[in-house]
Write an enzyme that holds these catalytic residues in place. Structure first.
Site, mmCIF file in Angstrom:
data_model
loop_
_atom_site.group_PDB
_atom_site.id
_atom_site.type_symbol
_atom_site.label_atom_id
_atom_site.label_comp_id
_atom_site.label_asym_id
_atom_site.label_seq_id
_atom_site.Cartn_x
_atom_site.Cartn_y
_atom_site.Cartn_z
ATOM 1 C CB CYS A 299 -19.855 13.892 79.012
ATOM 2 S SG CYS A 299 -21.505 13.714 79.693
ATOM 3 C CG HIS B 279 -23.599 -3.507 53.273
ATOM 4 N ND1 HIS B 279 -24.645 -4.378 53.324
ATOM 5 C CD2 HIS B 279 -24.021 -2.383 53.898
ATOM 6 C CE1 HIS B 279 -25.662 -3.814 53.959
ATOM 7 N NE2 HIS B 279 -25.309 -2.595 54.294
ATOM 8 C CD GLU C 218 -28.335 13.926 80.834
ATOM 9 O OE1 GLU C 218 -28.205 13.766 79.616
ATOM 10 O OE2 GLU C 218 -28.739 13.040 81.596
ATOM 11 C CG ASP D 198 -30.939 15.345 77.352
ATOM 12 O OD1 ASP D 198 -31.892 15.585 76.580
ATOM 13 O OD2 ASP D 198 -30.387 14.243 77.428
HETATM 14 C C1 PEP Z 1 -26.300 15.012 76.893
HETATM 15 O O1 PEP Z 1 -27.513 15.089 77.083
HETATM 16 O O2 PEP Z 1 -25.557 15.997 76.713
HETATM 17 C C2 PEP Z 1 -25.638 13.690 76.883
HETATM 18 C C3 PEP Z 1 -24.331 13.558 76.868
HETATM 19 O O3 PEP Z 1 -26.459 12.612 76.830
HETATM 20 P P1 PEP Z 1 -27.191 12.086 75.487
HETATM 21 O O4 PEP Z 1 -26.757 12.961 74.366
HETATM 22 O O5 PEP Z 1 -26.791 10.660 75.346
HETATM 23 O O6 PEP Z 1 -28.636 12.271 75.850
HETATM 24 MG MG MG Z 2 -28.605 13.315 77.738
#
Ligand code: PEP
Ligand code: MG
Length: 834
Positions: A763, A458, A692, A716
């Site tokens: 994102c 650790h 998504e 997603d």
């Molecule tokens: C995604 O689905 O691209 C996203 C940013 O959300 P997560 O990866 O947290 O599901």
């Molecule tokens: Mg997502």
């Protein structure tokens, strides 16, 4: 340039000079020249087109023969032959022809990190190659597939070893090398023969090869115990045979580090006085006064003042430690490793066996302190006897917990006191406890040198997270080193130099300053705006899940947070966080972004992110069940608490983002709740939706009519568009966000957003891929939110292209028929796993 050969990085990771490799064979370039990669990915990709001419039986290394007869050695980790194939999976076969970017082998990075000396992966052009290196990329993060070495044909190819044998001498030798003739002994043999005038051949069974060629030797597949025949001719033939017999007769463990024989390059000789070799736990280079850190043994009385009183005292002390650890484990203010370590210590503190042991000692008349110490030391002794180093290293955590509770019992509080230290010191200790290291935070420690310890302890993980160069397992003699003198800690090679010469000190000082200056220059460049070559501003933000990441994001030039994954507050606990805790955490992160936009995503639970305390119904297909905003709307109290916490945080720049939206009704439902909870006259929080699902992308225009912005979660969106589970190992390579169908939905989302003058952001993971940045902008994206470490490279890419070029690229990509074709268009390697 004509005849040039370009090699691309076989792995994601940090590209570093070969001299950093903790093995003389590679560091002294005995096998060949090149670079080494400290990997973050786990599939080795072909650096160029070629033929697999050697594949080690332990599957840890291979040689690729490229155009022009250039042999390229890829060696995953150091000393990994000893794993005998454990953790490696070949993805190609001997004599296979491979294209650049094709997977060659996969490996278990976690296992290697635990069991190998180092995971540093050399990429070498063999010494006998007709090519030499003209350019190399060193000292920065690289992505697999990115060019890192440029080779040019040698002006005059070496003919060493091509003499015609006359009167050859013969000798039969049994190979005692523990792992047979693998990369290291092959390199040692070649190095030993280099200064000699002799033509030396080695025959194993029906195959004979030139002993000067490491690749040939490795290709002979000589195992431990095999008998080989050596033949040598030329003036130095007898010496050559003596040397080879000696090398092949070694058991192999000594071969790399022990002084060999005349003729082996100087670096294979003994270490200079005052030099100690250990194991790299956190890389880097440090110069500073050596300061010995002793852990004082806390004196405890053996006999107690009665079982009841001692049990109460122990309970009180444990409660104090528990409180501090709970705060540390939940704190958004600590780095992730510190939180995880606090959680691990909490679990140990509550261990019923330890408590029962301590209680037995108390009942036998011992003091609380004595009982606690006895119980923990017994457990530590049991752990220290285990074979798995990771488990052995947990003994250190028990010692840490012992110290914390003993401090609390003695009324000194639960925290370990910080010692006074000179600035930029190199700490020398037998071992260091995680709590001791945490107490040193802010003391500007230059480096850590430990006599004991392990690379996966650790304290090593914490040191790496804190960016402190650290070498462990230097051996007990290191503790005799004089204090106060300037020392060099080369945590690339794993060496502590306690008596460096003045010239060495000056050189290291210059190197440390140069590294600092390079880091600063990169940081400065990353702070600037990202504009395409023709001036279009693209916002580059970061995805974060803690205050530490928020700080890293700002340091890397993020212009805000495009995705705050609030799940970090909700996971791995027994109940949902209260409103006040959430408010404090959101405020702390917003404060780290200092007024820049912070996009707070409401809880994205369900699916691949289950929560133990939410009694979600059993679902046949969790990925198609209660997820994201659906979960929040199904548990309105949870959502109310979160929205109240966000409203109470009232930080400038804060905006909301709703995950897994599939229609306008969900957005309206959250907005209505938000309005109900907002105090009258309070400023309205902007609300965006995540795109998504294909449904959201197809409805982008309607959604943008009501949302303040759209942000595409490509992770997603890819899973649902391609109907491929994002966690499916066999589909991992095909669930590629660069699939033209996904790109088409991204373009449609951007157009929908722009129809209402809204921003379209990405994102998801694709935003962290610098090579995809221009394509996304061409598809109409205005804002990218990447992982903090990728922000500088994404900005760099955008500065190099014009908007027109981005659009042309997007148009081409949308016309293609597969993700592979898009990857080729972007000059990206095939997705890992194909
Ligand atoms: C995604 O689905 O691209 C996203 C940013 O959300 P997560 O990866 O947290 O599901
Ligand atoms: Mg997502």
């Amino acid at each position: 340039m004509s005849g040039a050969l370009v090699l691309s990085a076989p792995l994601d990771g940090w590209s570093t000079d070969l001299s950093e490799a903790p093995d003389e064979v590679f560091a002294a370039r005995m096998l060949g020249d090149g670079l080494a990669i400290d990997p973050t990915s786990d599939t080795l990709l072909a650096p160029c087109d070629g033929e697999v001419v050697q594949l080690a039986p332990a599957h840890h290394a291979l040689t690729l023969r490229a155009a022009g007869g250039c042999d390229i050695v890829l060696h995953v980790g150091i000393d990994t032959v000893a794993l005998q194939g454990a953790g490696f999976m070949p993805r190609t076969s001997l004599n296979a022809r491979v294209r650049a970017g094709e997977p060659l082998l996969s490996f278990d990075l976690d296992l290697l990190a635990r069991r190998a000396k180092s995971v540093l992966t050399p990429l070498l052009v063999t010494s006998d190659s007709p090519f030499e290196i003209s350019q190399r990329t060193l000292g920065r993060a690289v992505r697999a597939g990115e060019p890192v070495l440029e080779l040019l044909p040698r002006a005059s190819a070496s003919t060493a070893g091509a003499r015609t044998p006359r009167d050859p001498l013969r000798r039969e030798v049994r190979v005692r090398l523990a792992h047979g003739i693998h990369a290291r002994p092959a390199a040692l043999i070649a190095a030993a023969l280099r200064p000699l005038a002799a033509d030396v051949r080695l025959r194993a069974g029906e195959h004979t090869g030139n002993a000067r060629s490491p690749v040939t030797l490795m290709g002979l597949g000589v195992a431990h115990g095999a008998r080989v025949e050596l033949t040598a001719s030329g003036p130095d033939a007898p010496t050559a045979l003596d040397l080879l017999e000696k090398i092949l007769g070694e058991d192999g463990s000594r071969a790399a580090s022990a002084p060999l024989v005349a003729g082996v390059p100087a670096r294979a000789g003994p270490r200079a006085p005052g030099e100690f070799t250990g194991v790299v736990a956190a890389p880097g280079l440090a110069l500073g006064p050596l300061v010995r850190l002793q852990r004082e043994e806390i004196a405890v009385a053996e006999h107690g003042a009665g079982a009841e009183e001692e049990a109460r005292a122990l309970e009180q002390a444990r409660a104090g430690v528990r409180g501090r650890l709970e705060r540390a484990a939940a704190s958004g203010g600590s780095a992730a490793p510190a939180r995880e370590i606090a959680s691990a210590h909490l679990a140990l503190l509550e261990d019923p066996e330890l408590l029962a042991d301590a209680r037995r000692h108390i009942d036998a008349g011992r003091s609380a302190a004595f009982a606690w110490r006895s119980a923990l030391r017994e457990a530590a002794r049991r752990l220290a006897g285990l074979t798995d180093p990771r488990q052995r290293e947990r003994a250190e955590d028990l010692l840490d917990l012992e110290t914390q509770v003993l401090h609390a019992l003695q009324g000194g509080g639960a925290a370990t006191p910080a010692p006074a230290l000179p600035e930029r010191a190199i700490l020398l200790a037998r071992e260091l406890l995680p709590s001791q290291l945490l107490a040193l935070e802010g003391a500007r420690v230059a480096g850590i040198a430990l006599a004991g310890g392990g690379a996966t302890s650790h304290v090593a993980i914490l040191a790496a997270a804190m960016g402190i160069p650290t070498v462990v397992a230097l051996g007990p003699e290191v503790l005799q080193s004089p204090e106060g003198a300037q020392a060099v800690l080369d945590a690339g090679r794993g060496v502590l130099e306690t008596q460096p010469a003045a010239t060495r000190v000056a050189a290291v000082r210059a190197e440390v300053e140069a590294r600092q200056a390079r880091r600063e220059a990169a940081r400065q460049a990353a702070q600037g705006e990202a504009r395409t070559a023709d001036g279009t501003r693209i916002l580059v933000l970061a995805n974060v899940g803690s205050v530490a990441e928020a700080r890293a994001a700002v340091a890397n030039g993020a212009e805000g947070c495009g995705l705050l994954r609030t799940e970090f507050l909700f996971m791995e606990r027994r109940e949902a966080p209260e409103e006040a805790e959430q408010t404090a955490a959101y405020r702390a992160i917003a404060a780290a972004f200092a007024g820049r936009p912070v996009t707070l995503r409401t809880l994205d639970a369900g699916g691949d992110k289950p929560l133990a305390y939410l009694a979600l119904p059993r679902e046949e297909n969790p990925a198609l069940g209660l997820r994201g905003v659906r979960t929040s709307l199904a548990y309105p109290e949870l959502l109310r608490t979160q929205l109240r916490a966000v409203l109470a945080a009232r930080a400038p720049g804060l905006r909301l983002l709703l995950p897994m939206i599939s229609d306008v009704a969900e957005l309206r439902a959250v907005r209505a709740l938000l309005q109900e909870l907002s105090p009258p006259g309070a400023p309205v929080l902007p609300v965006g939706v995540m795109v998504e699902t294909p449904a959201a992308a197809l409805l982008a225009e309607s959604l943008a009519g009501e949302a303040d912005f759209l942000s595409i979660g490509t992770n997603d969106l890819t899973q649902y568009t391609l109907a491929m589970d994002r966690g499916h190992a066999l589909l991992a390579a095909r669930a590629d966000a660069l699939h033209p169908a996904v790109l088409s939905l991204i373009a449609r989302t951007a157009a929908g957003a722009h129809a209402h003058r809204r921003h379209a952001a990405v994102c998801g993971g694709l935003a962290s891929e610098p090579a995809a940045a221009a394509l996304l902008v061409g598809l109409g994206i205005d804002e990218l939110s990447a992982v903090p470490a990728a922000v500088p490279a994404v900005k760099d890419r955008l500065r190099a292209v014009s908007l027109l070029e981005c659009r042309a690229l997007a148009e081409q990509a949308l016309r293609l028929g597969s993700a592979g074709e898009v990857r080729r268009l972007l000059s990206l390697p095939a997705a890992a796993g194909t």
